[in-house]
Scaffold this motif. Structure first.
Motif, PDB file in Angstrom:
ATOM      1  N   VAL A 216       0.839  -1.202   0.000  1.00 16.29           N
ATOM      2  CA  VAL A 216       0.000   0.000   0.000  1.00 16.29           C
ATOM      3  C   VAL A 216       0.873   1.251   0.000  1.00 16.29           C
ATOM      4  CG1 VAL A 216      -2.008  -1.128   1.026  1.00 16.29           C
ATOM      5  CG2 VAL A 216      -0.326  -0.018   2.535  1.00 16.29           C
ATOM      6  N   LEU A 217       2.033   1.185   0.648  1.00 16.88           N
ATOM      7  CA  LEU A 217       2.963   2.319   0.618  1.00 16.88           C
ATOM      8  C   LEU A 217       3.560   2.492  -0.771  1.00 16.88           C
ATOM      9  CD1 LEU A 217       4.757   1.846   4.049  1.00 16.88           C
ATOM     10  CD2 LEU A 217       3.084   3.607   3.449  1.00 16.88           C
ATOM     11  N   LEU A 218       3.878   1.395  -1.446  1.00 17.20           N
ATOM     12  CA  LEU A 218       4.356   1.485  -2.819  1.00 17.20           C
ATOM     13  C   LEU A 218       3.292   2.063  -3.739  1.00 17.20           C
ATOM     14  CD1 LEU A 218       6.298  -1.894  -3.274  1.00 17.20           C
ATOM     15  CD2 LEU A 218       7.271   0.416  -3.242  1.00 17.20           C
ATOM     16  N   ALA A 219       2.044   1.627  -3.567  1.00 11.70           N
ATOM     17  CA  ALA A 219       0.953   2.147  -4.399  1.00 11.70           C
ATOM     18  C   ALA A 219       0.764   3.640  -4.173  1.00 11.70           C
ATOM     19  CB  ALA A 219      -0.342   1.394  -4.092  1.00 11.70           C
ATOM     20  N   HIS A 221       3.141   5.727  -3.207  1.00 15.47           N
ATOM     21  CA  HIS A 221       4.310   6.390  -3.789  1.00 15.47           C
ATOM     22  C   HIS A 221       4.181   6.519  -5.306  1.00 15.47           C
ATOM     23  CE1 HIS A 221       8.475   7.593  -4.286  1.00 15.47           C
ATOM     24  NE2 HIS A 221       8.626   6.622  -5.180  1.00 15.47           N
ATOM     25  N   VAL A 222       3.697   5.460  -5.942  1.00 14.70           N
ATOM     26  CA  VAL A 222       3.593   5.440  -7.400  1.00 14.70           C
ATOM     27  C   VAL A 222       2.329   6.141  -7.889  1.00 14.70           C
ATOM     28  CG1 VAL A 222       3.336   3.880  -9.378  1.00 14.70           C
ATOM     29  CG2 VAL A 222       4.983   3.352  -7.584  1.00 14.70           C
ATOM     30  N   GLY A 223       1.286   6.131  -7.039  1.00 14.10           N
ATOM     31  CA  GLY A 223      -0.012   6.665  -7.470  1.00 14.10           C
ATOM     32  C   GLY A 223      -0.755   5.684  -8.344  1.00 14.10           C
ATOM     33  N   SER A 224      -0.645   4.406  -7.999  1.00 12.01           N
ATOM     34  CA  SER A 224      -1.234   3.341  -8.800  1.00 12.01           C
ATOM     35  C   SER A 224      -2.220   2.536  -7.964  1.00 12.01           C
ATOM     36  CB  SER A 224      -0.123   2.439  -9.335  1.00 12.01           C
ATOM     37  OG  SER A 224      -0.606   1.517 -10.281  1.00 12.01           O
ATOM     38  N   ARG A 225      -2.871   1.562  -8.625  1.00 11.93           N
ATOM     39  CA  ARG A 225      -3.871   0.735  -7.947  1.00 11.93           C
ATOM     40  C   ARG A 225      -3.276  -0.604  -7.528  1.00 11.93           C
ATOM     41  NH1 ARG A 225      -9.093  -0.846 -10.491  1.00 11.93           N
ATOM     42  NH2 ARG A 225      -7.990  -1.115 -12.466  1.00 11.93           N
ATOM     43  N   VAL A 226      -3.569  -1.015  -6.293  1.00  9.21           N
ATOM     44  CA  VAL A 226      -3.186  -2.338  -5.831  1.00  9.21           C
ATOM     45  C   VAL A 226      -4.411  -3.013  -5.225  1.00  9.21           C
ATOM     46  CG1 VAL A 226      -2.450  -1.567  -3.518  1.00  9.21           C
ATOM     47  CG2 VAL A 226      -1.495  -3.666  -4.490  1.00  9.21           C
ATOM     48  N   HIS A 227      -4.535  -4.296  -5.504  1.00 13.49           N
ATOM     49  CA  HIS A 227      -5.643  -5.089  -4.971  1.00 13.49           C
ATOM     50  C   HIS A 227      -5.057  -6.223  -4.145  1.00 13.49           C
ATOM     51  CE1 HIS A 227      -9.567  -7.040  -4.776  1.00 13.49           C
ATOM     52  NE2 HIS A 227      -8.969  -8.172  -5.098  1.00 13.49           N
ATOM     53  N   ILE A 228      -5.602  -6.449  -2.948  1.00 10.92           N
ATOM     54  CA  ILE A 228      -5.112  -7.495  -2.050  1.00 10.92           C
ATOM     55  C   ILE A 228      -5.988  -8.734  -2.199  1.00 10.92           C
ATOM     56  CG2 ILE A 228      -4.483  -8.093   0.292  1.00 10.92           C
ATOM     57  CD1 ILE A 228      -2.954  -5.677  -0.953  1.00 10.92           C
ATOM     58  N   CYS A 229      -5.363  -9.824  -2.648  1.00 14.06           N
ATOM     59  CA  CYS A 229      -6.092 -11.084  -2.788  1.00 14.06           C
ATOM     60  C   CYS A 229      -6.334 -11.732  -1.428  1.00 14.06           C
ATOM     61  CB  CYS A 229      -5.294 -12.049  -3.666  1.00 14.06           C
ATOM     62  SG  CYS A 229      -5.081 -11.537  -5.375  1.00 14.06           S
ATOM     63  N   HIS A 230      -7.401 -12.473  -1.331  1.00 20.05           N
ATOM     64  CA  HIS A 230      -7.774 -13.322  -0.190  1.00 20.05           C
ATOM     65  C   HIS A 230      -7.210 -12.851   1.158  1.00 20.05           C
ATOM     66  CE1 HIS A 230      -3.919 -14.870  -1.413  1.00 20.05           C
ATOM     67  NE2 HIS A 230      -4.408 -15.686  -2.324  1.00 20.05           N
ATOM     68  N   LEU A 231      -7.536 -11.639   1.553  1.00 24.09           N
ATOM     69  CA  LEU A 231      -7.137 -11.101   2.863  1.00 24.09           C
ATOM     70  C   LEU A 231      -7.699 -12.008   3.960  1.00 24.09           C
ATOM     71  CD1 LEU A 231      -7.239  -7.359   3.789  1.00 24.09           C
ATOM     72  CD2 LEU A 231      -8.268  -9.018   5.319  1.00 24.09           C
ATOM     73  N   SER A 232      -6.872 -12.313   4.992  1.00 21.37           N
ATOM     74  CA  SER A 232      -7.330 -13.347   5.935  1.00 21.37           C
ATOM     75  C   SER A 232      -7.127 -13.045   7.405  1.00 21.37           C
ATOM     76  CB  SER A 232      -6.631 -14.679   5.607  1.00 21.37           C
ATOM     77  OG  SER A 232      -5.249 -14.631   5.931  1.00 21.37           O
ATOM     78  N   TRP A 242      -6.376   1.608   7.403  1.00 17.40           N
ATOM     79  CA  TRP A 242      -5.472   2.758   7.530  1.00 17.40           C
ATOM     80  C   TRP A 242      -5.114   3.317   6.155  1.00 17.40           C
ATOM     81  CZ3 TRP A 242      -0.465   2.964   5.551  1.00 17.40           C
ATOM     82  CH2 TRP A 242       0.288   4.087   5.925  1.00 17.40           C
ATOM     83  N   ALA A 243      -4.821   2.427   5.209  1.00 13.15           N
ATOM     84  CA  ALA A 243      -4.431   2.873   3.870  1.00 13.15           C
ATOM     85  C   ALA A 243      -5.563   3.635   3.191  1.00 13.15           C
ATOM     86  CB  ALA A 243      -4.025   1.673   3.021  1.00 13.15           C
ATOM     87  N   LYS A 244      -6.773   3.136   3.347  1.00 10.48           N
ATOM     88  CA  LYS A 244      -7.913   3.833   2.742  1.00 10.48           C
ATOM     89  C   LYS A 244      -8.129   5.189   3.389  1.00 10.48           C
ATOM     90  CE  LYS A 244     -10.473  -0.020   0.787  1.00 10.48           C
ATOM     91  NZ  LYS A 244     -11.778  -0.636   0.554  1.00 10.48           N
ATOM     92  N   SER A 245      -7.875   5.297   4.689  1.00 15.13           N
ATOM     93  CA  SER A 245      -8.043   6.585   5.377  1.00 15.13           C
ATOM     94  C   SER A 245      -7.060   7.626   4.854  1.00 15.13           C
ATOM     95  CB  SER A 245      -7.870   6.413   6.893  1.00 15.13           C
ATOM     96  OG  SER A 245      -6.504   6.216   7.248  1.00 15.13           O
ATOM     97  N   ARG A 246      -5.933   7.173   4.276  1.00 15.52           N
ATOM     98  CA  ARG A 246      -4.930   8.057   3.683  1.00 15.52           C
ATOM     99  C   ARG A 246      -5.219   8.361   2.217  1.00 15.52           C
ATOM    100  NH1 ARG A 246       0.277   8.595   5.998  1.00 15.52           N
ATOM    101  NH2 ARG A 246       1.227   8.566   3.922  1.00 15.52           N
ATOM    102  N   GLY A 247      -6.259   7.735   1.681  1.00 15.75           N
ATOM    103  CA  GLY A 247      -6.597   7.956   0.280  1.00 15.75           C
ATOM    104  C   GLY A 247      -5.812   7.102  -0.684  1.00 15.75           C
ATOM    105  N   ILE A 248      -5.136   6.079  -0.185  1.00 17.23           N
ATOM    106  CA  ILE A 248      -4.390   5.174  -1.064  1.00 17.23           C
ATOM    107  C   ILE A 248      -5.375   4.328  -1.864  1.00 17.23           C
ATOM    108  CG2 ILE A 248      -2.743   3.260  -1.124  1.00 17.23           C
ATOM    109  CD1 ILE A 248      -1.557   4.382   1.495  1.00 17.23           C
TER     110      ILE A 248
END
Length: 428
Positions: A216-219, A221-232, A242-248
């Motif tokens: 999420v920090l890389l996304a 920094h780059v301003g790109s989209r990242v999707h997290i598979c099968h969060l568990s 937290w990442a969404k609260s930062r607008g990532i």
């Protein structure tokens, strides 16, 4: 032009309405609709949803047709109410070139039970060393927009950064299998009390959480989209929140089995419960349900992972990881989210149709149930409850953790652009 009148269905779980299909399109939604010559489907008491979209399916073809094929996998999808699936890249050969993704895409078009959108590999051969032909796959007939090395983590931060930079140019997304490999060497199940008691190698939550935090920090920094598979894990939920609260620009999925099952089941040593990521604790399950309800987790994805009998019916350590899920996903979501009051049926449509279609850019899917929209629809008998019988599955594989377990809900009809793929619970 063919006409179908779905009479008296509870659209998105609301008040009963009629829905008229003409050709490939919804022609009208309202009460008291009639159409001369139309085929009538009596849907009183049933819930009508937009066709489901799965962002995480393993169809195994090419290379492992003993487990599944595009034909059998899409038949399973139609049986579960899906009108579109995204096929993961860990095939043989790997879907890391335009030629392979086009092969999978064309097989989906030929069979016609649901739309198949290939996911391209992030790295050549899933080896994590060199970027695959991302641009060529995107520009191919398959129009790939989602890339993943699922089954393996893109653990090299430089490679992950380059992938995020590359897909940003055409609005693509990298779907990460979050698993730090050095923390999971020899791991067999969730690290905790049960693994210690059973003497099985533990799979720590931090192996997932550390990769999500990095990505999420890389996304950002780059301003790109990242999707997290099968969060568990509960910790992963907090990182995404937290990442969404930062607008990532991060999205996340949860599987049905992680919403229902816990690592206590591993005490049976039944390899049907062996999966990647592993079944976690009751605390994690509770956190995942709450996160799906409040929108921290965006979608439900099946991670449908078929395996032949010999790969699962063996000792635990030698067994393959994975579970089939297309034909039971909606029932598990009803059990864990709807019947518990955490989501209504409109919320299910959001998490299992609208949002996955939006994340994967599945054209024509995840659309409102309104006149003029494509007739991709799913009709569900929510009052039904019965045992899961894998002998009746359309999938080529039977490795379900729910055999004999009573679950609610049964998909009775599925329509793909107005064409019935499932009628009265039977494949058309």
């Amino acid at each position: 032009m063919s006409k179908i009148l779905i009479r008296g269905a509870k659209v998105l779980g609301g008040e009963p309405q009629d829905v008229l299909i003409e050709g490939e399109t919804i022609a009208g939604v309202g009460t008291g609709l009639s159409a001369e010559g139309a085929e009538v489907v009596e849907a009183e008491g049933k819930v009508l949803l937009p066709g489901l979209v799965d962002l995480h399916t393993h169809l195994r073809e090419p290379g492992r047709e003993d487990s599944e094929t595009v034909l059998t996998g899409t038949r399973a999808a139609a049986s579960g109410g899906y009108t579109a699936v995204f096929a993961m890249a860990n095939t043989f050969p790997v879907a890391d070139t335009a030629g392979v993704v086009e092969q999978v895409w064309r097989l989906g078009r030929e069979h016609g039970y649901c739309d198949v959108q290939p996911i391209g590999a992030v790295t050549v051969g899933l080896e994590g060393k060199k970027l695959a032909e991302l641009g060529a796959m995107h520009e191919s007939a398959a129009g790939v927009t989602v890339f993943s090395d699922d089954g393996k983590c893109v653990d090299d931060a430089v490679i992950m950064r380059r992938a995020l930079e590359y897909v940003k140019a055409f609005g693509g997304v990298v779907a990460q299998h979050a698993q730090e490999p050095r923390l999971t060497e020899g791991a067999q199940m969730n690290e905790g009390v049960v693994s210690a008691e059973l003497g099985l190698g533990g799979w720590p939550a931090v192996a997932e959480e550390s990769i999500i935090a990095r990505d999420v920090l890389l996304a950002e920094h780059v301003g790109s989209r990242v999707h997290i598979c099968h969060l568990s894990t509960a910790g992963s939920v907090e990182i995404v929140r937290w990442a969404k609260s930062r607008g990532i620009d991060v999205t996340a999925e949860v599987t049905p089995h992680h919403l229902l099952l816990t690592d206590e089941l591993v005490r049976s040593y039944n390899p049907v419960y062996k999966v990647n990521p592993p079944l976690r604790t009751e605390r994690d399950v509770t956190a995942l349900r709450e996160a799906l309800a409040d929108g921290t987790i965006d979608i439900v994805a099946t991670d449908h992972a078929p395996h032949p009998h010999e790969d699962k019916d063996c000792e635990w350590a030698a067994a393959a990881m994975g579970m089939v899920g297309l034909e039971t996903a909606l029932s598990v979501v009803q059990e864990t989210m709807v019947d518990t009051g955490l989501l209504d049926w409109a919320g299910v449509a959001d998490r299992m149709s609208y949002k996955p279609a939006r994340i994967g850019r599945a054209t024509g899917h995840g659309r409102p149930l309104e006149a003029g929209e494509p007739a991709n629809l799913t009709l569900v008998d929510t009052a039904y409850r019965g045992p899961v019988n894998p002998a009746g599955f359309a999938s080529r594989s039977r490795n379900t953790p729910y055999e004999g377990r009573e679950l609610p809900g049964r998909v009775t009809h599925t329509w793909l652009r107005g064409k019935a793929t499932l009628v009265d619970g039977k494949l058309a």
